[in-house]
Design a protein around this motif. Structure first.
Motif, PDB file in Angstrom:
ATOM      1  N   ALA A   4      34.537 -11.000  -1.629  1.00  0.00           N
ATOM      2  CA  ALA A   4      34.392 -10.108  -2.784  1.00  0.00           C
ATOM      3  C   ALA A   4      34.229 -10.903  -4.070  1.00  0.00           C
ATOM      4  O   ALA A   4      33.462 -10.514  -4.965  1.00  0.00           O
ATOM      5  CB  ALA A   4      35.603  -9.189  -2.885  1.00  0.00           C
ATOM      6  N   TRP A   7      30.722 -12.329  -4.094  1.00  0.00           N
ATOM      7  CA  TRP A   7      29.756 -11.245  -4.292  1.00  0.00           C
ATOM      8  C   TRP A   7      29.748 -10.802  -5.755  1.00  0.00           C
ATOM      9  O   TRP A   7      28.700 -10.526  -6.326  1.00  0.00           O
ATOM     10  CB  TRP A   7      30.110 -10.069  -3.382  1.00  0.00           C
ATOM     11  CG  TRP A   7      28.941  -9.162  -3.148  1.00  0.00           C
ATOM     12  CD1 TRP A   7      28.585  -8.083  -3.898  1.00  0.00           C
ATOM     13  CD2 TRP A   7      27.955  -9.285  -2.112  1.00  0.00           C
ATOM     14  NE1 TRP A   7      27.437  -7.504  -3.386  1.00  0.00           N
ATOM     15  CE2 TRP A   7      27.038  -8.220  -2.288  1.00  0.00           C
ATOM     16  CE3 TRP A   7      27.767 -10.170  -1.054  1.00  0.00           C
ATOM     17  CZ2 TRP A   7      25.958  -8.026  -1.441  1.00  0.00           C
ATOM     18  CZ3 TRP A   7      26.681  -9.963  -0.207  1.00  0.00           C
ATOM     19  CH2 TRP A   7      25.797  -8.920  -0.401  1.00  0.00           C
ATOM     20  N   ASP A   8      30.935 -10.757  -6.359  1.00  0.00           N
ATOM     21  CA  ASP A   8      31.015 -10.335  -7.758  1.00  0.00           C
ATOM     22  C   ASP A   8      30.343 -11.351  -8.670  1.00  0.00           C
ATOM     23  O   ASP A   8      29.655 -10.981  -9.630  1.00  0.00           O
ATOM     24  CB  ASP A   8      32.481 -10.153  -8.158  1.00  0.00           C
ATOM     25  CG  ASP A   8      32.639  -9.189  -9.320  1.00  0.00           C
ATOM     26  OD1 ASP A   8      32.236  -8.024  -9.182  1.00  0.00           O
ATOM     27  OD2 ASP A   8      33.143  -9.616 -10.371  1.00  0.00           O
ATOM     28  N   ARG A 103      27.816  -1.570  -1.354  1.00  0.00           N
ATOM     29  CA  ARG A 103      28.923  -0.620  -1.222  1.00  0.00           C
ATOM     30  C   ARG A 103      28.397   0.790  -1.424  1.00  0.00           C
ATOM     31  O   ARG A 103      28.835   1.528  -2.302  1.00  0.00           O
ATOM     32  CB  ARG A 103      30.025  -0.950  -2.235  1.00  0.00           C
ATOM     33  CG  ARG A 103      30.870  -2.150  -1.892  1.00  0.00           C
ATOM     34  CD  ARG A 103      31.555  -2.029  -0.520  1.00  0.00           C
ATOM     35  NE  ARG A 103      32.260  -0.762  -0.350  1.00  0.00           N
ATOM     36  CZ  ARG A 103      33.510  -0.548  -0.754  1.00  0.00           C
ATOM     37  NH1 ARG A 103      34.178  -1.511  -1.365  1.00  0.00           N
ATOM     38  NH2 ARG A 103      34.082   0.616  -0.568  1.00  0.00           N
ATOM     39  N   GLU A 369      37.343  -2.483  -3.351  1.00  0.00           N
ATOM     40  CA  GLU A 369      36.794  -3.723  -3.895  1.00  0.00           C
ATOM     41  C   GLU A 369      36.964  -3.841  -5.405  1.00  0.00           C
ATOM     42  O   GLU A 369      37.456  -4.871  -5.893  1.00  0.00           O
ATOM     43  CB  GLU A 369      35.326  -3.881  -3.501  1.00  0.00           C
ATOM     44  CG  GLU A 369      34.747  -5.237  -3.857  1.00  0.00           C
ATOM     45  CD  GLU A 369      33.372  -5.446  -3.261  1.00  0.00           C
ATOM     46  OE1 GLU A 369      32.429  -5.622  -4.049  1.00  0.00           O
ATOM     47  OE2 GLU A 369      33.248  -5.419  -2.024  1.00  0.00           O
ATOM     48  N   TYR A 401      44.218  -5.859   0.160  1.00  0.00           N
ATOM     49  CA  TYR A 401      42.763  -5.920   0.261  1.00  0.00           C
ATOM     50  C   TYR A 401      42.327  -6.899   1.356  1.00  0.00           C
ATOM     51  O   TYR A 401      41.420  -6.594   2.137  1.00  0.00           O
ATOM     52  CB  TYR A 401      42.143  -6.336  -1.079  1.00  0.00           C
ATOM     53  CG  TYR A 401      40.633  -6.459  -0.977  1.00  0.00           C
ATOM     54  CD1 TYR A 401      39.825  -5.341  -1.115  1.00  0.00           C
ATOM     55  CD2 TYR A 401      40.031  -7.680  -0.686  1.00  0.00           C
ATOM     56  CE1 TYR A 401      38.449  -5.434  -0.985  1.00  0.00           C
ATOM     57  CE2 TYR A 401      38.656  -7.781  -0.558  1.00  0.00           C
ATOM     58  CZ  TYR A 401      37.870  -6.661  -0.705  1.00  0.00           C
ATOM     59  OH  TYR A 401      36.513  -6.756  -0.559  1.00  0.00           O
ATOM     60  N   ALA A 405      40.032  -6.152   4.478  1.00  0.00           N
ATOM     61  CA  ALA A 405      38.766  -6.850   4.645  1.00  0.00           C
ATOM     62  C   ALA A 405      38.679  -7.510   6.019  1.00  0.00           C
ATOM     63  O   ALA A 405      37.616  -7.499   6.658  1.00  0.00           O
ATOM     64  CB  ALA A 405      38.599  -7.895   3.545  1.00  0.00           C
TER      65      ALA A 405
END
Length: 412
Positions: A4, A7-8, A103, A369, A401, A405
């Motif tokens: 995450a 990805w962010d 998402r 997320e 989280y 995940a």
């Protein structure tokens, strides 16, 4: 490192690229429209030149001439303006994939509106952009394309219908974003499929010693003018994810139509001034009135909430079943629901930031997320004086989280 997190950062990098390329494209587009409208005739213009312009910038003077069709011979050096447009669209498409397709269960599909699988939403997302361009292009090539005012009125009706249609399926935030993406696709396709190919035909004729057909330049100029009037609404829709008062209201599709009209009135002012025509002062109160209508519509409140929240499925279900969920759901609803609800209680907050609702355990599971990024990995939320989360609270969010995940990864 967490997927995450990576990805962010990828999303942020692509957003940065998208903004930079958009500045380059919009800047060059507005400049050439202004230049074209400001051309003046002169007694010493060479054969084929339609006008000239003297400009001063950066400590020097520029003498620019435009040939309405083409010069008598092909110049040795020719600069093309196309990659600004292509890079803007490609980076925007990447943003669409990184944020809304990645998402889709959270940011794209609204289960309260329609019970679709993520792949169905992604298919509609891609198909609507493609079909939208095909319909627009066919309209341009039809007899309607010969009547610019009537064509733009028909385009406004079509864009308003698209705004309403997107709002029936996608999340409110995604609906506005897709309206911007749909319009931006029209603009880039105009460059890639019409304007540049037509200019290449003219260049090929020059190199072959043939007289270029003026129709190609006229078609390219018309599509460029379409792009000029669509630019400002696209910028609005791309920024709208920060303004839930615009996209998360009962009348968002009407607000969208008013935004397109404001794009016309604002550009008409500047285009008229660049062409050295009398100032169309009527566009100023018209724009203020249109903006005021947007503000008024935003006061009518959000869409009615569904009587029952849709059942959790897929990724959201994995996070709801992960160890520590009950604790995290209580933490988030206690610390975040004062703002992230349909009727915020925090003073000065009129709509849930980014349209993100976190007032039920089910909503927290769907937003796993962003909760992890903003309240677990970082202390971005809750902000400032509203922040009463302890380091232990944030550690609990991170642990929950990561457990979810891992479960999601094992499921796939």
């Amino acid at each position: 490192m967490d997927a995450a997190l990576l990805w962010d950062w990828a999303t942020f990098a692509m957003r940065w690229l998208h903004v930079v390329t958009a500045i380059a494209w919009i800047g060059s587009s507005f400049y050439f429209i202004a230049l074209d409208l400001g051309l003046r005739s002169a007694p010493d213009l060479p054969k084929g030149a339609a006008g000239e312009e003297w400009q001063v910038h950066g400590g020097g003077f520029y003498h620019i001439r435009k040939y309405l069709v083409a010069p008598e011979r092909m110049p040795e050096h020719l600069t093309w303006f196309k990659w600004e447009s292509y890079a803007t669209w490609l980076s925007g498409a990447a943003m669409l994939i990184l944020v809304y397709w990645h998402r889709a269960d959270l940011f794209l599909i609204d289960p309260a509106k329609i019970a679709w699988e993520p792949w169905q939403g992604m298919a509609l997302s891609a198909a609507s952009l493609t079909l939208g361009w095909l319909i627009y292009d066919a309209a341009c090539k039809s007899p309607l394309g010969n009547y610019p005012a009537a064509f733009m009125a028909a385009l406004l009706v079509a864009l308003t219908a698209m705004a309403w249609g997107y709002g029936q399926i996608f999340t409110d935030r995604a609906a506005f974003l897709h309206l911007g993406a749909y319009t931006a696709t029209i603009m880039t396709a105009n460059v890639f499929l019409i304007i540049i190919p037509n200019q290449k035909i003219v260049v090929a004729d020059l190199r072959a010693g043939r007289a270029p057909d003026p129709k190609y330049g006229k078609i390219a100029k018309l599509r460029s003018m379409h792009n000029n009037y669509l630019t400002l609404p696209v910028v609005f829709f791309m920024l709208s994810n920060h303004a839930p008062l615009a996209f998360a209201t009962s009348w968002a599709w009407v607000i969208a139509a008013l935004v397109f009209l404001m794009g016309v009135t604002i550009r008409h002012w500047f285009n008229s001034r660049h062409a050295r025509k009398p100032a169309p002062y009527w566009t100023i109160p018209a724009t203020v009135l249109l903006f005021g209508l947007c503000v008024w519509l935003s006061m009518l409140g959000p869409r009615d909430a569904p009587e029952e929240e849709a059942a959790l499925t897929g990724t959201a279900l994995q996070f709801a079943q992960a160890p520590g969920f009950d604790e995290v759901a209580s933490l988030v609803t206690a610390h975040c629901a004062m703002c992230h609800t349909r009727d915020p209680a925090y003073e000065g907050i009129l709509a849930a930031p980014k349209g993100l609702i976190l007032d039920t355990p089910e909503a927290v599971a769907r937003a796993a997320e962003p909760v992890f990024i903003f309240a677990g990995l970082t202390a971005a939320m809750p902000p400032g004086a509203a922040n009463f989360m302890t380091p232990e609270d944030r550690a609990a969010i991170r642990a929950w989280y990561r457990a979810g995940a891992e479960a999601e990864l094992a499921r796939n």
